[in-house]
Design a protein around this motif. Structure first.
Motif, short mmCIF file in Angstrom:
data_model
loop_
_atom_site.label_atom_id
_atom_site.label_comp_id
_atom_site.label_asym_id
_atom_site.label_seq_id
_atom_site.Cartn_x
_atom_site.Cartn_y
_atom_site.Cartn_z
N ARG A 199 0.82 -1.21 0.00
CA ARG A 199 0.00 0.00 0.00
C ARG A 199 0.85 1.26 0.00
O ARG A 199 0.53 2.25 -0.67
CB ARG A 199 -0.94 -0.02 1.21
CG ARG A 199 -2.07 -1.02 1.08
CD ARG A 199 -2.81 -1.24 2.38
NE ARG A 199 -3.43 -0.01 2.90
CZ ARG A 199 -4.07 0.05 4.07
NH1 ARG A 199 -4.15 -1.04 4.83
NH2 ARG A 199 -4.60 1.19 4.46
N ARG A 203 0.71 3.80 -3.22
CA ARG A 203 0.32 5.20 -3.04
C ARG A 203 1.41 6.13 -3.57
O ARG A 203 1.11 7.15 -4.21
CB ARG A 203 0.07 5.47 -1.56
CG ARG A 203 -0.34 6.89 -1.25
CD ARG A 203 -1.71 7.24 -1.82
NE ARG A 203 -2.07 8.62 -1.47
CZ ARG A 203 -2.70 8.95 -0.35
NH1 ARG A 203 -3.07 8.01 0.52
NH2 ARG A 203 -3.00 10.21 -0.12
N LYS A 206 1.23 6.21 -7.32
CA LYS A 206 0.09 7.02 -7.75
C LYS A 206 0.46 8.51 -7.70
O LYS A 206 0.11 9.28 -8.62
CB LYS A 206 -1.12 6.73 -6.86
CG LYS A 206 -2.40 7.46 -7.24
CD LYS A 206 -3.56 6.97 -6.38
CE LYS A 206 -4.87 7.63 -6.78
NZ LYS A 206 -4.90 9.06 -6.45
N GLU A 207 1.14 8.92 -6.66
CA GLU A 207 1.54 10.32 -6.55
C GLU A 207 2.53 10.70 -7.65
O GLU A 207 2.47 11.82 -8.19
CB GLU A 207 2.16 10.58 -5.18
CG GLU A 207 1.16 10.52 -4.03
CD GLU A 207 1.77 10.76 -2.67
OE1 GLU A 207 1.02 10.98 -1.71
OE2 GLU A 207 3.02 10.72 -2.57
#
Length: 223
Positions: A199, A203, A206-207
């Motif tokens: 996770r 994340r 994704k950023e």
């Protein structure tokens, strides 16, 4: 009377206060105060005097200073009101008061130098420790950011994962993250840690993909 002297570098100020009672120095007080590059010593010393004597300590009739302070008349009036008797500031040029002020200043200067030397020693110790850690782990280049993950549960229930972060050998509390484990039932720390790492990296990816202007999961750690 109290004797107060201040010494500063670009980041910190040291105030040394001698309490003189019946002609003898009966106590020494040392305080450190953060200082910005634009703060004048007179402003820092003025702030110290206001705060220190407003904290309930005994206020003497005479306060001897190493230099002028801002708003001296107003502060003297405030302290006189608190004391219930006249308080005045002096800046000695000669005599015993001057000698004690110079001694207080010498102590303040020495405290700043000792504090700076200790900070440099800590930085060097941290640098060598990170270098040694990097050699043990076979890391290419210097290690700057380290993240550690752990799992907690109560008899296999309420699984929670946490990552703690160190940058430059110091903890970075603002980068700590807490995860409520979603994919693991029971006490399986390895599987729970796998979820946390997945996770966390997902994340961050994704950023990066969305060019997030205020990323919360970047930069990625080297180790």
């Amino acid at each position: 009377r109290d004797i107060i002297a201040l010494s500063s570098d670009s980041l910190i100020s040291c105030v040394v206060l001698f309490r003189v009672r019946e002609g003898r120095v009966t106590d020494t007080v040392t305080r450190y105060m953060n200082k910005s590059a634009v703060d004048a010593d007179s402003e820092v010393l003025s702030s110290f005097v206001r705060q220190f004597y407003s904290s309930g300590v005994m206020i003497p009739r005479e306060i001897v200073l190493s230099e002028e302070i801002d708003q001296a008349e107003g502060i003297a009036a405030m302290l006189s009101h608190i004391r219930g008797g006249k308080v005045f500031f002096t800046l000695p040029k000669i005599g015993d008061k001057k000698k004690l002020t110079d001694l207080a200043m010498k102590n303040a200067v020495m405290n700043i130098e000792n504090r700076r030397s200790a900070a440099e020693a800590r930085r060097e110790k941290t640098r060598l420790a990170l270098k040694e850690l990097g050699e043990v782990l076979g890391a290419a280049g210097e290690i700057d950011r380290i993240e550690a993950c752990d799992i907690s549960n109560i008899s296999g229930a309420d699984n929670v994962g946490v990552t703690v972060v160190f940058t430059g050998g110091k903890k970075s509390s603002k980068d700590y993250r807490r995860y409520r484990i979603q994919s693991v039932d029971g006490a399986n720390d390895y599987a729970a840690m796998a979820e946390v790492v997945f996770r966390r990296l997902t994340r961050a990816a994704k950023e990066i993909a969305e060019n997030e202007p205020n990323p919360k999961f970047l930069p990625l750690p080297r180790i």
